[in-house]
Write an enzyme that holds these catalytic residues in place. Structure first.
Site, mmCIF file in Angstrom:
data_model
loop_
_atom_site.group_PDB
_atom_site.id
_atom_site.type_symbol
_atom_site.label_atom_id
_atom_site.label_comp_id
_atom_site.label_asym_id
_atom_site.label_seq_id
_atom_site.Cartn_x
_atom_site.Cartn_y
_atom_site.Cartn_z
ATOM 1 N N HIS A 152 56.840 122.207 0.772
ATOM 2 C CA HIS A 152 56.961 122.230 -0.685
ATOM 3 C C HIS A 152 57.876 121.104 -1.173
ATOM 4 O O HIS A 152 57.531 120.370 -2.113
ATOM 5 C CB HIS A 152 57.524 123.606 -1.089
ATOM 6 N N GLU A 153 59.045 120.960 -0.549
ATOM 7 C CA GLU A 153 59.982 119.921 -0.993
ATOM 8 C C GLU A 153 59.421 118.525 -0.735
ATOM 9 O O GLU A 153 59.611 117.609 -1.546
ATOM 10 C CB GLU A 153 61.337 120.102 -0.313
ATOM 11 N N HIS A 156 56.987 117.666 -3.487
ATOM 12 C CA HIS A 156 57.701 117.140 -4.652
ATOM 13 C C HIS A 156 57.960 115.645 -4.476
ATOM 14 O O HIS A 156 57.680 114.839 -5.363
ATOM 15 C CB HIS A 156 59.052 117.843 -4.821
ATOM 16 N N HIS A 162 55.622 121.705 -10.032
ATOM 17 C CA HIS A 162 55.135 123.049 -9.728
ATOM 18 C C HIS A 162 53.803 123.321 -10.417
ATOM 19 O O HIS A 162 53.548 122.827 -11.520
ATOM 20 C CB HIS A 162 56.165 124.091 -10.167
ATOM 21 N N TYR A 211 55.008 129.186 -8.011
ATOM 22 C CA TYR A 211 56.052 130.195 -7.884
ATOM 23 C C TYR A 211 55.466 131.521 -7.416
ATOM 24 O O TYR A 211 54.298 131.833 -7.657
ATOM 25 C CB TYR A 211 56.709 130.451 -9.235
#
Length: 253
Positions: A152-153, A156, A162, A211
């Site tokens: 996930h990071e 980014h 998101h 999320y």
């Protein structure tokens, strides 16, 4: 700097079993109902400023892309060999899934690069896209414990926000504002269509960038309810097919 506390009301807990929400990021475990990357105190939990211009949920401006999909990186001295292996496993996943279109190389003299830090007193976080110079991704151990949060990071850093930030998110999810921690409402910002662009893909409940249902909950109740009652959000197992296609489209793979 301490990770943001995510508290369930004691009265609710005593009255009936509720979702397990960790008090701090350090207490995150795989059976928690929120993801480790949702526990930070940065913008939208795990995004460091400055923010480039917003798009659909990926940056259109090519200045923020890593040239030829090659990302230079270095590790801080605090990383153990096992922690380095965890991060490199995520790099290998991107390289394998994209057929090498996205690749990671250890920094020599490159001026633009990712500096990996391992600070358990801060949450998981990353900048969005290549911002120029040294940019940090922080991986506390409780973030590295989740392979999907490690991915996930990096996602980014490759240029994506998101999933629930998309302009059209209200067609797919309902944000339960009354259940969100006071002061955490900014984590559920969305952006208008005049500043967005797409990569040919529709809204993705299964995105590794979405999320979970209880993110930033103040009371143990859901903060995100899906319009599709059968949809599951917040997975951190790996990139979805849509995640991969968007990444491939962004980098012209």
């Amino acid at each position: 700097m301490k990770a943001v506390c995510v508290l369930a009301l004691a009265a609710v807990t005593l009255a009936a079993p509720g979702p397990r929400i960790p008090k701090t990021g350090k207490e995150w475990t795989p059976d928690s109902l929120v993801n480790p990357d949702e526990l930070g105190e940065f913008y939208q939990g795990d995004i460091r400023l400055p923010l480039p211009p917003m798009t659909k949920n990926g940056l259109l401006d090519e200045r923020y892309r890593w040239p030829n999909g090659v990302v230079s990186y270095e590790f801080g001295s605090e990383f153990s060999s096992s922690q380095i292996s965890s991060v490199r496993a995520a790099m290998d996943e991107y390289e394998s899934l994209t057929g090498g279109c996205i690749s990671f190389k250890e920094r020599t003299s490159e001026s633009n690069y990712i500096h990996f830090t391992q600070d358990d007193n801060q949450g998981c976080y990353s900048y969005v896209g290549m911002i120029g110079g040294s940019q940090t991704i922080n991986y506390p151990q409780w973030c590295l414990n989740s392979f999907g949060s490690t991915l996930h990071e990096m996602y980014h850093a490759l240029g994506f926000y998101h999933e629930q930030s998309r302009f059209d998110r209200d067609d797919y999810v309902t944000i339960m504002w009354e259940n969100i921690e006071e002061g955490a409402e900014h984590n559920f910002d969305k952006y208008s269509s005049d500043v967005i662009g797409g990569f040919g893909e529709s809204y993705d409940y299964g995105s590794v960038m979405h999320y979970s249902a209880y993110a930033f909950s103040a009371n143990g109740e859901k903060t995100i309810v899906t319009v599709d009652p059968n949809a599951v959000i917040g997975q951190r197992d790996g990139l979805s097919d849509v995640d991969l296609r968007k990444l491939m489209n962004m980098y012209n793979c």
